[in-house]
Design a protein around this motif. Sequence first.
Motif, PDB file in Angstrom:
ATOM      1  N   ALA A  70      10.729   7.562  -7.917  1.00  0.00           N
ATOM      2  CA  ALA A  70      11.823   6.592  -7.980  1.00  0.00           C
ATOM      3  C   ALA A  70      11.319   5.159  -8.024  1.00  0.00           C
ATOM      4  O   ALA A  70      12.105   4.237  -8.224  1.00  0.00           O
ATOM      5  CB  ALA A  70      12.744   6.774  -6.780  1.00  0.00           C
ATOM      6  N   LYS A  71      10.019   4.956  -7.852  1.00  0.00           N
ATOM      7  CA  LYS A  71       9.472   3.600  -7.807  1.00  0.00           C
ATOM      8  C   LYS A  71       9.060   3.086  -9.184  1.00  0.00           C
ATOM      9  O   LYS A  71       8.345   2.097  -9.286  1.00  0.00           O
ATOM     10  CB  LYS A  71       8.262   3.554  -6.863  1.00  0.00           C
ATOM     11  N   ILE A  72       9.502   3.756 -10.243  1.00  0.00           N
ATOM     12  CA  ILE A  72       9.173   3.243 -11.570  1.00  0.00           C
ATOM     13  C   ILE A  72       9.863   1.896 -11.775  1.00  0.00           C
ATOM     14  O   ILE A  72      10.911   1.636 -11.192  1.00  0.00           O
ATOM     15  CB  ILE A  72       9.592   4.226 -12.674  1.00  0.00           C
ATOM     16  N   PRO A  73       9.286   1.003 -12.586  1.00  0.00           N
ATOM     17  CA  PRO A  73       9.915  -0.304 -12.818  1.00  0.00           C
ATOM     18  C   PRO A  73      11.335  -0.133 -13.349  1.00  0.00           C
ATOM     19  O   PRO A  73      11.592   0.699 -14.214  1.00  0.00           O
ATOM     20  CB  PRO A  73       9.001  -0.941 -13.872  1.00  0.00           C
ATOM     21  N   SER A  74      12.268  -0.937 -12.822  1.00  0.00           N
ATOM     22  CA  SER A  74      13.667  -0.755 -13.175  1.00  0.00           C
ATOM     23  C   SER A  74      14.404  -2.052 -13.434  1.00  0.00           C
ATOM     24  O   SER A  74      15.582  -2.024 -13.781  1.00  0.00           O
ATOM     25  CB  SER A  74      14.379  -0.007 -12.049  1.00  0.00           C
ATOM     26  N   ALA A  75      13.771  -3.165 -13.279  1.00  0.00           N
ATOM     27  CA  ALA A  75      14.413  -4.465 -13.518  1.00  0.00           C
ATOM     28  C   ALA A  75      13.519  -5.280 -14.434  1.00  0.00           C
ATOM     29  O   ALA A  75      13.021  -6.341 -14.082  1.00  0.00           O
ATOM     30  CB  ALA A  75      14.663  -5.187 -12.200  1.00  0.00           C
ATOM     31  N   MET A  76      13.313  -4.762 -15.645  1.00  0.00           N
ATOM     32  CA  MET A  76      12.414  -5.399 -16.595  1.00  0.00           C
ATOM     33  C   MET A  76      13.074  -6.644 -17.180  1.00  0.00           C
ATOM     34  O   MET A  76      14.293  -6.680 -17.394  1.00  0.00           O
ATOM     35  CB  MET A  76      12.047  -4.423 -17.709  1.00  0.00           C
ATOM     36  N   PRO A  77      12.317  -7.689 -17.481  1.00  0.00           N
ATOM     37  CA  PRO A  77      12.904  -8.913 -18.040  1.00  0.00           C
ATOM     38  C   PRO A  77      13.483  -8.679 -19.434  1.00  0.00           C
ATOM     39  O   PRO A  77      12.894  -7.969 -20.248  1.00  0.00           O
ATOM     40  CB  PRO A  77      11.719  -9.886 -18.078  1.00  0.00           C
ATOM     41  N   VAL A  78      14.652  -9.241 -19.681  1.00  0.00           N
ATOM     42  CA  VAL A  78      15.294  -9.135 -20.991  1.00  0.00           C
ATOM     43  C   VAL A  78      14.776 -10.259 -21.876  1.00  0.00           C
ATOM     44  O   VAL A  78      14.962 -11.442 -21.560  1.00  0.00           O
ATOM     45  CB  VAL A  78      16.827  -9.219 -20.857  1.00  0.00           C
ATOM     46  N   PRO A  79      14.087  -9.946 -22.974  1.00  0.00           N
ATOM     47  CA  PRO A  79      13.501 -10.994 -23.815  1.00  0.00           C
ATOM     48  C   PRO A  79      14.571 -11.780 -24.556  1.00  0.00           C
ATOM     49  O   PRO A  79      15.673 -11.267 -24.814  1.00  0.00           O
ATOM     50  CB  PRO A  79      12.622 -10.203 -24.794  1.00  0.00           C
ATOM     51  N   PRO A  80      14.286 -13.024 -24.920  1.00  0.00           N
ATOM     52  CA  PRO A  80      15.293 -13.848 -25.611  1.00  0.00           C
ATOM     53  C   PRO A  80      15.654 -13.328 -26.998  1.00  0.00           C
ATOM     54  O   PRO A  80      16.717 -13.662 -27.517  1.00  0.00           O
ATOM     55  CB  PRO A  80      14.609 -15.226 -25.697  1.00  0.00           C
ATOM     56  N   ASP A  81      14.775 -12.520 -27.606  1.00  0.00           N
ATOM     57  CA  ASP A  81      15.070 -12.006 -28.950  1.00  0.00           C
ATOM     58  C   ASP A  81      15.735 -10.632 -28.923  1.00  0.00           C
ATOM     59  O   ASP A  81      15.788  -9.940 -29.945  1.00  0.00           O
ATOM     60  CB  ASP A  81      13.792 -11.941 -29.792  1.00  0.00           C
ATOM     61  N   ASN A 310      21.023  -4.887 -14.180  1.00  0.00           N
ATOM     62  CA  ASN A 310      21.812  -6.065 -13.791  1.00  0.00           C
ATOM     63  C   ASN A 310      21.045  -7.327 -14.146  1.00  0.00           C
ATOM     64  O   ASN A 310      20.269  -7.845 -13.358  1.00  0.00           O
ATOM     65  CB  ASN A 310      22.123  -6.032 -12.299  1.00  0.00           C
ATOM     66  N   SER A 311      21.260  -7.805 -15.356  1.00  0.00           N
ATOM     67  CA  SER A 311      20.631  -9.042 -15.807  1.00  0.00           C
ATOM     68  C   SER A 311      21.705  -9.932 -16.410  1.00  0.00           C
ATOM     69  O   SER A 311      22.259  -9.611 -17.470  1.00  0.00           O
ATOM     70  CB  SER A 311      19.540  -8.752 -16.853  1.00  0.00           C
ATOM     71  N   GLY A 312      22.019 -11.012 -15.695  1.00  0.00           N
ATOM     72  CA  GLY A 312      23.035 -11.937 -16.188  1.00  0.00           C
ATOM     73  C   GLY A 312      24.412 -11.322 -16.300  1.00  0.00           C
ATOM     74  O   GLY A 312      25.200 -11.718 -17.168  1.00  0.00           O
ATOM     75  N   GLY A 313      24.702 -10.326 -15.466  1.00  0.00           N
ATOM     76  CA  GLY A 313      26.022  -9.701 -15.502  1.00  0.00           C
ATOM     77  C   GLY A 313      26.144  -8.566 -16.504  1.00  0.00           C
ATOM     78  O   GLY A 313      27.242  -8.031 -16.691  1.00  0.00           O
ATOM     79  N   ASN A 314      25.018  -8.166 -17.132  1.00  0.00           N
ATOM     80  CA  ASN A 314      25.028  -7.064 -18.094  1.00  0.00           C
ATOM     81  C   ASN A 314      24.008  -6.009 -17.680  1.00  0.00           C
ATOM     82  O   ASN A 314      23.020  -6.316 -16.998  1.00  0.00           O
ATOM     83  CB  ASN A 314      24.686  -7.554 -19.501  1.00  0.00           C
ATOM     84  N   GLY A 315      24.257  -4.779 -18.111  1.00  0.00           N
ATOM     85  CA  GLY A 315      23.286  -3.712 -17.926  1.00  0.00           C
ATOM     86  C   GLY A 315      22.644  -3.372 -19.255  1.00  0.00           C
ATOM     87  O   GLY A 315      23.330  -3.297 -20.284  1.00  0.00           O
ATOM     88  N   TYR A 316      21.320  -3.163 -19.256  1.00  0.00           N
ATOM     89  CA  TYR A 316      20.568  -2.996 -20.503  1.00  0.00           C
ATOM     90  C   TYR A 316      19.791  -1.681 -20.551  1.00  0.00           C
ATOM     91  O   TYR A 316      19.192  -1.247 -19.553  1.00  0.00           O
ATOM     92  CB  TYR A 316      19.554  -4.136 -20.662  1.00  0.00           C
ATOM     93  N   LEU A 317      19.774  -1.098 -21.760  1.00  0.00           N
ATOM     94  CA  LEU A 317      18.851  -0.033 -22.118  1.00  0.00           C
ATOM     95  C   LEU A 317      17.887  -0.601 -23.148  1.00  0.00           C
ATOM     96  O   LEU A 317      18.059  -1.730 -23.621  1.00  0.00           O
ATOM     97  CB  LEU A 317      19.593   1.167 -22.708  1.00  0.00           C
ATOM     98  N   THR A 343      27.586  -3.870 -14.681  1.00  0.00           N
ATOM     99  CA  THR A 343      26.288  -3.658 -14.035  1.00  0.00           C
ATOM    100  C   THR A 343      26.340  -2.492 -13.056  1.00  0.00           C
ATOM    101  O   THR A 343      27.407  -2.030 -12.661  1.00  0.00           O
ATOM    102  CB  THR A 343      25.848  -4.925 -13.301  1.00  0.00           C
ATOM    103  N   TRP A 344      25.176  -2.038 -12.678  1.00  0.00           N
ATOM    104  CA  TRP A 344      25.036  -0.977 -11.682  1.00  0.00           C
ATOM    105  C   TRP A 344      23.671  -1.141 -11.035  1.00  0.00           C
ATOM    106  O   TRP A 344      22.828  -1.925 -11.508  1.00  0.00           O
ATOM    107  CB  TRP A 344      25.200   0.400 -12.309  1.00  0.00           C
ATOM    108  N   ASN A 345      23.418  -0.444  -9.985  1.00  0.00           N
ATOM    109  CA  ASN A 345      22.122  -0.503  -9.326  1.00  0.00           C
ATOM    110  C   ASN A 345      21.296   0.703  -9.751  1.00  0.00           C
ATOM    111  O   ASN A 345      21.820   1.804  -9.932  1.00  0.00           O
ATOM    112  CB  ASN A 345      22.270  -0.528  -7.805  1.00  0.00           C
ATOM    113  N   PHE A 346      19.988   0.490  -9.907  1.00  0.00           N
ATOM    114  CA  PHE A 346      19.105   1.577 -10.304  1.00  0.00           C
ATOM    115  C   PHE A 346      18.951   2.592  -9.189  1.00  0.00           C
ATOM    116  O   PHE A 346      18.803   3.791  -9.437  1.00  0.00           O
ATOM    117  CB  PHE A 346      17.742   1.017 -10.694  1.00  0.00           C
ATOM    118  N   LEU A 347      19.011   2.133  -7.936  1.00  0.00           N
ATOM    119  CA  LEU A 347      18.841   2.999  -6.773  1.00  0.00           C
ATOM    120  C   LEU A 347      20.078   2.938  -5.876  1.00  0.00           C
ATOM    121  O   LEU A 347      20.771   1.926  -5.829  1.00  0.00           O
ATOM    122  CB  LEU A 347      17.626   2.558  -5.951  1.00  0.00           C
ATOM    123  N   PRO A 348      20.350   3.994  -5.123  1.00  0.00           N
ATOM    124  CA  PRO A 348      21.479   3.952  -4.190  1.00  0.00           C
ATOM    125  C   PRO A 348      21.196   3.064  -2.987  1.00  0.00           C
ATOM    126  O   PRO A 348      22.103   2.491  -2.400  1.00  0.00           O
ATOM    127  CB  PRO A 348      21.650   5.414  -3.776  1.00  0.00           C
TER     128      PRO A 348
END
Length: 921
Positions: A70-81, A310-317, A343-348
């Motif tokens: 469960a410790k895999i990265p989950s809040a990766m930065p959203v690039p500007p492009d 949860n980045s800027g009020g949006n959830g991303y794949l 948005t949602w949380n990656f973990l409970p």
Amino acid sequence: MLSQSRSSIAVTLTAFFMIAAASAAAQPAASTNKVQPSSKKKVNVRELENREKAAPPAKQQKKVENKAEAKIPSAMPVPPDAKGKTFQPSADAQKKNLGATSGKPKTKGTPIEPLFPALGDDGFSIPPDCGGAIGPNHVMTTLNSQVRIQTRTGVTISTVTLDGFFGTTGTFDPKVLYDRFNDRWIMTAPKDGQSTTSALQLAVSDSGDPTGTWSIYTFDPDATNVKWFDYPSIGFNKNWIVITGNLFRVSDNAFQSSQVYMFDKAATYGGTAVPTVSNRPFAEGGATCPAITQDNTQTTEYLVSTWNTNSGGNGYLRIFTITGTPAAPVYTMTALMPSVASTWNFLPNPAQADFAPQATVTQKIQNNDSRIHDVVYQNGSLWCASAGFLPAATPTHSAAQWWQIDPTTGNVTQFGRVEDTTAANFFAFPTIGVNTYNDVLLGYSSFSATQFASANYSFRLNADATSTLQPTVQFRAGLAKYYKDFGTGQNRWGDYSTTVVDPDGFSLWTLQEYAAMPSGGSDRWGTEWTRVVPPVPSLYVQDRTDDVGAEPNASGQPMYESTDIWLRKLQDAAHAFAHVTDNAEYRTGTANPNYVYVEVRNRGGAPSSGTETLTVYWAKASSGLSWQSPWTGGVYFDPGPNTMLMGDVVGSTTVTAIPAGGNTIFEFPWNPPNPATYAGAFGADQNHFCLLARVTSGTTMPFGMTFPETSDLYANVQNNNKVAWKNIEVYDSLPGTGAPAHAVIANLGTGAMKAAIRFAVLNADGEPFAFDTGTLHVTPGQKLKDLLRGAPITGDGIKDRGDGTFDVIQKDATIRNIALAPNEFATLDIAFVPNNPSQKLEGLAVRITQLADVGGADRIIGGQTLVFGKVKGFNEKQPAGGAVSPSPQPNPQPQAHWPWYWWLILVLIILAIIAVILIRR
């Protein structure tokens, strides 16, 4: 309080990215290389089961799976492009997705919706890891404990241990797929978690029978033995089998990176599994899930991962792709980032503590995290499923989330949740299945303080409102409380489930976990399969006995041997000879017809409307027929005299309502044309005609067809399950004893055709003929001789005899370069010549397939099958269908003719009377 929560999250994320940056700095750049298997072996499931029954393997408790997963990265930065328009969920749609408490437990399946147990808890594995797949004849379940193969109604055929299947110990996280395009099964599972001997295993079946032999390959994910491989996800497309996984450091279970195995699918099925392996950088995160691609023309393989919830009020794949050639794939992280304004949380919770409630006890059940569990490519879209923990700031419950995504733009087409905003009901571990018609099944586990952990699903008909699912169905209610941790303090569940489309491309299946009754003083999990048939009618006519109605039909076998169309010289109302066909017989007048029978099936979950139309057509036998000519009349091969009519309508009738899962046989009287008309052109082949059946539901294009029909008849039959074709000629004589058979090739198109003829031969068992007892001798008619004179016979398996004739001496022998002008035909006689003239074979079938050169590639135009003697699958009696519905008679008809056996009885009675008279004299 809210500001404190945000501050805490900010500190946590800052700390995470500081650690991530330090870890990433130590990571090597992405690398790609070919990897040889460290071992290869064969397993025969039947033999393995017998060995395990004779000497049951010792059971020992398996290690509880990796909590650090469960410790895999989950809040990766959203690039500007980042590309992809953010989807705005509709509040009304979300309300329609509720109904969490309105679903009623489904107590049993109907005959067309079986419901049956898969595998129960053996007491030695938690969690079970519910992997499963559906084939045309088998259901396969793969858990951490065992592998089970069942019939499609739940009868157990074979059960072996997971470790025994792979021939090793420490095997976990199994996942299995069925590839309907190649009739193969694919399974993967790692071994030796958190160990320097960690390995990835791939198994592929050698045939469509999963109880037979499999080839198993083992790979070392890290030659330095610093990292170990965990949590495989598996998918495929036309070119590749793809397995992804996460690498953790053996010493402390710290996440390192992800790894992607790209197997050349054709080479792997052929026995050579040397994948291209791409080691991805830390910055790409983990748990990237490859798509199960339900389009065998799609050359791009897509992968999806949860990127930032949860980045800027949006959830991303994020979308990844594999392109290139099967032997040289190219893996790319694209800028396509599907997003939703929710948005949602990656973990409970930060500690990944047990989360979901259950009845009668305070102990809770883990809901894991929000990684993508499942990706399906269907009809140009990516469909994904994952859990989501809500509200995003401080989760109080879990929801099952699903997406439909355009993979070319990254735009989300649909997004929905199965969620109870009151936080009374929790939903987790979802997987998604999508059929050919964009109907959706979302399977998942359900939890609440008023129920035991249960198995649920939600269905969506493609006509339902956008982003909505129908109310949840609890198809297997939990039976008892569940708490089992093997001393770890983790009440594990999942870690995943399975939801898949049937090979028929229509019905959908899901395999889910539920809390079973305790046994031996220990709580138990259970697993259950259910099949969901869309509640709409779906009529079809079989192309072959193995045809389940998929559109297109993925079979590589001929599409002109429909078993659901047959002709009888005498009326066969009792269907004593169901599915056994005769050649047509001409009779003067109209009072003594032949009879054509067509069986129409309803694979849907609702009765048909009773308004569809079934039309049957005839055409003079040829391997080069097209649509609509000559089937609809008015086409002559002698335009001057206009006597050689090449086809017409046999009859048409309304398809009476057929119940769900039912079938009806329709009867058409037919008076074939005078064979003497064709004697000069077709020689001995005067009574051989093709038959075509079409079920239509409308009078304008596309007439209810899924794929609009074109002049390419073969493609129409292959694409649409409501069109079926019969082109078989039957000879009573044994092969090698009778007169030569007659075949016709033709070009009924409007342009010139460069044609080829391919020959295939089957023995009496319906298997490929070995050519060890004789050859096929082919004598071209004068027209074909003239055509071949300018283009000498070429191709493997053809032996030119030098006198204008040739022998077929090898499977799939082909002659090429036959130039046919529009409306031109040619004939050939075919005879089997045994090596030993006194030897008599029981039966033989010769398939003659006509091909056309289209852009340098062969395309099947059509074909004929010539059956000598008795051949399995062609002239055997089969069970008759359900109801019988005679077609309206176009003209008044006399009483039906007696079957032959009544005539025999009558003759015997007359002879007996004569004998008595003579004796008395």
